[in-house]
Motif scaffolding. Structure first.
Motif, mmCIF file in Angstrom:
data_model
loop_
_atom_site.group_PDB
_atom_site.id
_atom_site.type_symbol
_atom_site.label_atom_id
_atom_site.label_comp_id
_atom_site.label_asym_id
_atom_site.label_seq_id
_atom_site.Cartn_x
_atom_site.Cartn_y
_atom_site.Cartn_z
ATOM 1 N N LYS A 1 4.910 -2.494 -11.504
ATOM 2 C CA LYS A 1 5.529 -1.169 -11.894
ATOM 3 C C LYS A 1 4.838 -0.109 -12.867
ATOM 4 N N LEU A 2 3.717 -0.465 -13.439
ATOM 5 C CA LEU A 2 2.783 0.305 -14.154
ATOM 6 C C LEU A 2 1.609 0.771 -13.382
ATOM 7 N N ILE A 3 1.178 -0.031 -12.465
ATOM 8 C CA ILE A 3 -0.016 0.326 -11.745
ATOM 9 C C ILE A 3 0.343 1.947 -11.081
ATOM 10 N N VAL A 4 -0.820 2.690 -11.081
ATOM 11 C CA VAL A 4 -0.618 4.039 -10.327
ATOM 12 C C VAL A 4 -1.354 4.288 -9.306
ATOM 13 N N PRO A 5 -0.848 4.429 -8.098
ATOM 14 C CA PRO A 5 -1.459 4.327 -6.768
ATOM 15 C C PRO A 5 -2.102 5.954 -6.786
ATOM 16 N N GLN A 6 -3.417 5.642 -6.139
ATOM 17 C CA GLN A 6 -4.188 6.825 -5.937
ATOM 18 C C GLN A 6 -4.058 7.384 -4.512
ATOM 19 N N ASP A 7 -4.671 8.414 -4.334
ATOM 20 C CA ASP A 7 -4.839 9.116 -2.871
ATOM 21 C C ASP A 7 -5.331 8.370 -1.879
ATOM 22 N N ASP A 8 -6.411 7.559 -2.147
ATOM 23 C CA ASP A 8 -6.986 6.594 -1.265
ATOM 24 C C ASP A 8 -6.134 5.304 -0.686
ATOM 25 N N GLY A 9 -5.031 4.992 -1.680
ATOM 26 C CA GLY A 9 -4.102 3.844 -1.823
ATOM 27 C C GLY A 9 -4.599 2.723 -2.718
ATOM 28 N N VAL A 10 -5.679 3.108 -3.435
ATOM 29 C CA VAL A 10 -6.059 2.130 -4.286
ATOM 30 C C VAL A 10 -5.255 2.071 -5.404
ATOM 31 N N VAL A 11 -4.740 1.082 -6.114
ATOM 32 C CA VAL A 11 -3.926 1.023 -7.304
ATOM 33 C C VAL A 11 -4.931 0.704 -8.489
ATOM 34 N N CYS A 12 -4.476 1.466 -9.502
ATOM 35 C CA CYS A 12 -5.270 1.551 -10.608
ATOM 36 C C CYS A 12 -4.387 1.376 -11.898
#
Length: 699
Positions: A359-370
């Motif tokens: 729930k805490l990961i942040v998706p980036q524009d390229d779909g990679v989770v950070c």
């Protein structure tokens, strides 16, 4: 037609893309170092780099095990080389500051500390000594710990004996962690953010784990020899353990608890040997620091809150109350708790924290989770959060991705999905708890002053040997062992002097040592009269021996039994027919039980098969007995008879003349009861009130 890829390899390809997109893309092509954040190319922290590369290392092992095609094996090799490049990059950064390592061994102060961060492009320093809290013992300790783990997994990181010498001296750098206040893992010192040094449990624990991991470890792996082995004195490790257990569950005197302790009680350190203390520390962290978005670093932590003034490194003491209940929450600590559950096979804990992290990961524009560095309370929600903690929504802040947290998150995912197993990221098996030996037997070998003393002991059925009968086993003073260890890690090319000349602890003198074909035993340090005159007191000697027995029972963890070698002289026993405290002690030792410890008194040669034996392989042709120690001194070191006893001290000759008061019944000897006279006194007029004689012969 190509064969369909297995599910495990498909998962590996996903994590390979994730590692490459969030971690490896930021690795510097020359130094191999990683920045602290994805959008920075300035500084490389030692601690952050080691944690960030753990995901790369774990993924390489997963590929190595599950490779189906040549490109999979090539990918495994590429990942391994990336790990080696980073670890060697950090090694070069620290080796450039070899003068600081040498200075810190002699004076462990903040001005002599290795830098905590380096320039990512050059590997040089990026901030002056006085402008940053560089004294962070846990950073080089973490490097040493993971160096041992990665080398055990099959990576070759150390290439030369010069690098081995540096690592040995880096061990000396961290072995004093139990008595070295530092700035701690968060770099700002005590809780008030005034830059005050304090003893931190996270630093002591990481140092203790590193000392255990690197002890008797061959840095060349299976290709090495005696010269590439690192040695750690058992007493230094034990001091760290004692201080760690006395601090937990606190982090320091100013911090009641700190989430950084999760790295000490669990992965990667596994430093605490008390399961109850581990559980109590974890429960306190979860109770007082856990939130919905992660754990606070510590209570009243103002870092990255909206009330913090980013232009100032430190706070005013009155400011701390402003941060109460609105401290930032760090998701990285959920990664530690996830890994703890995986190592302990706690399915419910693993499921809970994996759901939190997803729930805490942040998706980036390229779909990679950070995974972000932290979550903070917005300015308009501060008062509401203070009134009702954990009620307001927080926003991601800090570094995105936080490479340290991103790496641990990927390691946890690889473990949970079965792509690697816990033993692969902990090949030294530190996560297994080893209980203390409950039935320890301490072996005691008595060395009689002469044949008359041996005969007197035999009348009480106490076995002993004279020094001549001990051969081919040599019994030396503890200071001789200290001198031998000063050669360990010595490297003239790097300007390293080896281990400082320090006293040897009980655990070290209770081992036997082999050099070439000769066996050596050493008297306890407290019996060295020239270093500590109180050992001339018979009751003090008894107390020292009983304390040593209790210490061995509580702390002996090595293979074999400890062996105490004790000299017995007429001076200690007193006049024949008188029952002295020392004779009472010897009879208790002979009975098989003393000070709550099982004992066995016998001949030293009979204990060879059951004792712990260490090889002095680092001596490189130097004799264990140096020229400053005459053979006569070894025989007379513990003898203070009615006639004067002469001996050699630092190449000079002196004599001890007993005072008539020593013959009084019930009188305990002290330093005032002996006169130290230089044998050249007829020429120089030396007396015991001077530190040097008139002919400049040093005392």
């Amino acid at each position: 037609m190509s064969r369909k890829r297995s599910d495990s390899v498909v998962k590996l390809e996903y994590y390979d893309h994730l590692v490459k997109s969030t971690i490896l893309r930021h690795q510097h092509p020359v130094t191999g170092l990683l920045p602290a954040t994805a959008d920075s190319q300035g500084d490389a922290w030692v601690r952050d780099n080691v944690y960030s590369v753990m995901a790369v290392w774990a993924l390489a092992m997963a590929y190595r095990k599950r490779a189906e095609r040549d490109e999979d094996r090539a990918r495994a090799y590429e990942l391994e080389r990336s790990v080696v490049k980073l670890m060697r990059g950090l090694l070069f950064c620290m080796m450039r500051q070899v003068d600081k390592v040498e200075a810190f061994k002699k004076m462990p102060i903040k001005e002599n500390a290795l830098h905590a961060k380096y320039d990512i492009a050059t590997g040089g320093t990026c901030v002056a000594d006085h402008l940053w809290g560089h004294l962070q013992v846990d950073a080089p300790a973490l490097y040493i710990l993971m160096l041992a783990q990665m080398t055990t997994s099959g990576l070759q990181i150390i290439f030369s004996l010069d690098e081995v010498s540096f690592i040995q001296n880096l061990v000396y750098y961290i072995e004093s962690a139990y008595r070295t206040p530092d700035f701690g893992i968060w770099e700002r010192g005590d809780k008030t953010n005034q830059g005050q040094l304090e003893l931190n449990a996270s630093s002591v624990g990481m140092a203790k784990a590193a000392l255990e991991a690197i002890n008797e470890f061959d840095l060349f792996g299976c290709r090495g020899g005696p010269e590439s082995v690192i040695h750690v004195l058992a007493d230094e490790r034990q001091h760290c353990q004692t201080i760690l257990h006395s601090l937990l569950p606190r982090e320091s005197s100013s911090k009641e608890v700190d989430s950084a302790l999760l790295s000490v009680i669990g992965f990667p350190a596994f430093a605490c040997n008390d399961p109850d203390l581990v559980e109590r520390t974890r429960e306190k962290i979860e109770k007082e620091l856990k939130g919905n978005y992660g754990c606070k670093r510590f209570m009243r932590d103002g870092y990255r809150t909206v009330m913090e003034d980013p232009r100032r490194l430190y706070y005013e003491p009155s400011e701390l109350k402003n941060f109460d209940r609105v401290e930032c929450e760090w998701p990285v600590f959920f990664c530690y708790l996830l890994l703890d559950g995986l190592f302990e096979n706690n399915t419910s804990q693993v499921d809970d924290y994996r759901q939190f992290l997803d729930k805490l990961i942040v998706p980036q524009d390229d779909g990679v989770v950070c995974l972000p560095e932290l979550y903070y309370v917005p300015k308009d929600k501060v008062e509401l959060e203070k009134a009702n903690p954990h009620s307001q929504e927080r926003l991601p802040g800090g570094k995105i991705p936080h490479l340290w947290g991103q790496s641990l998150y990927i390691v946890g995912c690889l473990l949970q999905e079965g792509l690697i197993v816990p033993g692969e990221i902990d090949p030294l098996n530190r996560h297994y708890y080893v209980p203390p030996k409950v039935d320890l037997i301490v072996q005691v070998a008595l060395v009689a002053e002469n044949e008359a003393m041996k005969q007197e002991l035999s009348e009480y059925d106490i076995p002993s040997q004279t020094s001549d009968e001990l051969l081919p086993i040599h019994v030396l003073l503890a200071r001789q062992l200290s001198r031998a260890y000063t050669r360990l890690g010595k490297n003239e090319k790097l300007g390293l002097s080896g281990r400082p000349f320090l006293d040897m602890g009980t655990l070290s003198t209770c081992k036997l040592y082999r050099y070439k074909k000769t066996m050596y035993a050493f008297y306890p340090q407290f019996l060295d009269h020239e270093h500590f005159y109180l050992s001339l007191d018979d009751q003090m000697t008894v107390d020292f021996v009983q304390t040593s027995l209790a210490y061995l029972r509580a702390n002996w963890q090595m293979n074999g039994r400890p062996t105490i070698t004790l000299p017995v002289t007429q001076f200690l026993l007193g006049q024949k027919g008188e029952k002295s405290p020392v004779m009472n002690l010897l009879q208790k030792l002979r009975s098989g039980y003393s000070a709550g410890v099982r004992t066995e008194v016998g001949k030293l040669a009979d204990f060879l098969k059951t004792s712990h034996i260490t090889k002095l392989s680092f001596m490189h042709g130097y004799p264990v007995i140096d020229n400053s120690m005459s053979p006569g001194l070894l025989k007379r070191a513990f003898s203070l008879e009615s006639s004067s006893s002469s001996f050699s001290l630092e190449h000079e000759s002196f004599a001890i003349l007993p005072s008539p008061r020593l013959g009084r019944r019930g009188h305990s000897p002290g330093v005032e009861d002996v006169e130290l006279v230089c044998l050249c006194s007829q020429r120089c007029g030396f007396n015991d009130g001077l530190q040097t004689c008139k002919n400049n012969r040093g005392l």
